[in-house]
Design an enzyme around this catalytic site. Sequence first.
Site, PDB file in Angstrom:
ATOM      1  CB  CYS A  52       4.308  -2.477  -3.701  1.00 55.36           C
ATOM      2  SG  CYS A  52       5.411  -1.521  -2.635  1.00 55.36           S
ATOM      3  CB  CYS A 109       3.181  -0.742  -0.548  1.00 59.09           C
ATOM      4  SG  CYS A 109       4.292  -0.197  -1.840  1.00 59.09           S
ATOM      5  CG  ASP A 110       0.281  -3.854  -0.495  1.00 60.36           C
ATOM      6  OD1 ASP A 110      -0.045  -2.736  -0.054  1.00 60.36           O
ATOM      7  OD2 ASP A 110       0.130  -4.194  -1.674  1.00 60.36           O
TER       8      ASP A 110
END
Length: 344
Positions: free
Chosen positions: A141, A144-145
């Site tokens: 992701c 997300c990261d």
Amino acid sequence: MSAIESMIIIGSGPAGHTAAVYAWRALIEPLMFEGFLAWGIAAGGQLTTTTDVENYPGFPEGIMGPDLMMKMRQQSLNSWARIETKTVERVDLSERPFKVRAAGESEPRLAKTLVLSTWAIAKRLGLPGEELYRQRGISACAVCDGALPMYRKQPLVVIGGGDSACEEANFLSKFGSKVTMLVRRDELRASKVMQQRVFDNPKIEILWSTQWKEVIGDDQWMTWIIVTNISSGVESTLEAAWLFYAIGHKPATAFLGGQVVLDESGYIMTHARVAQEHLDGSGVLWGEDLALHQWRHHFASQTSVDGVFAAWDVADKLYRQAITSAGTWCIAALEAEHFLQEAK
Ligand code: FAD
Ligand code: NDP
């Protein structure tokens, strides 16, 4: 014993929230289990893992995925839905009312109808070295990261050639020194507009017809990926601080325990799909007699269990867009209401 709900919705993406709004139009107050990091995805589903959504009608400037899902959630709450942040672990569909058991609960909840809108789990490749370097060089992701400090000015790699891979590569190019896309064919699967953004981005390089063999590192962090060119067979080593998988998703249907008929990829078979496959000649799954029987049945979104409904994306891998998911779940919710009327 809990009260019998008219409708329990499992899942909280565009599908689940559309079902909730349409249930309200039929004066049904549904109970929704929105999931608690179900399969690693935040409540709200896959759009919480992305940035701009530019193809959902009503937002001429586009909208951030998490914002769109917050709005959908609020609309469900305004529509009398009761939302519980729990993941459903098991269901018992052997008789009505159905039994639904959420994580951490000892007593099942009971429901006259169930709507299954739980798509999906991010796929991984299972490369040698993947277990060791998960979250220490490997992620599924980018949104997300991707903005974490360790990605800044580092060489980054994305595997995949679909819309997600293109979107992630563009997003990561803001942070990394360079982004390399590893694509197993000599063309992208992504939509034309997403492809063009990748081609126009000077920080993205595509390695076509490339297969990956292994990830290696210093036991703390991944540092290299060994790749092979499929045409020439030549093997090479690619420096990579982080590797992002963007190779699609598979439907989250294992919790059904085989109680509804699935296709070979784990998508739920609905009457609509059985009828369609019968018409195009590929309907070998349930046999001809059953396909004809289902064709005559009037609930397109019903599964092999009466009173259990499904629609895109958990029931069809063809289009997989927020709008198709929402649209087909409008149909499923209306059909569930008709089912409740008939079952009275
Ligand atoms: P999801 O959105 O996946 O929602 C499923 C929900 O079910 C999740 O909330 C999950 O937590 C929950 N759940 C799962 N199992 C359980 C359980 N056992 N108990 C309780 N809850 C459970 N489409 C577009 O139209 N435009 C875009 O710009 C776009 N961008 C995308 C970007 C990315 C990175 C990805 C991966 C997809 C994108 N898509 C986009 C596709 C879109 O996200 C999907 O088509 C859509 O989210 C499908 O909706 P859904 O409700 O069926 O499933
Ligand atoms: P897709 O299934 O569309 O694409 C997956 C990609 O990964 C393909 O290029 C596929 O290759 C590749 N792949 C799959 N398995 C492997 C493997 N084992 N090894 C190597 N490569 C592999 O998934 P996406 O997540 O990209 O998209 C899912 C849906 O969400 C789509 O319908 C898409 O349109 C939608 N979406 C829309 C967006 C938007 O509109 N902005 C953004 C993101 C997603 P191959 O092509 O060779 O099969």
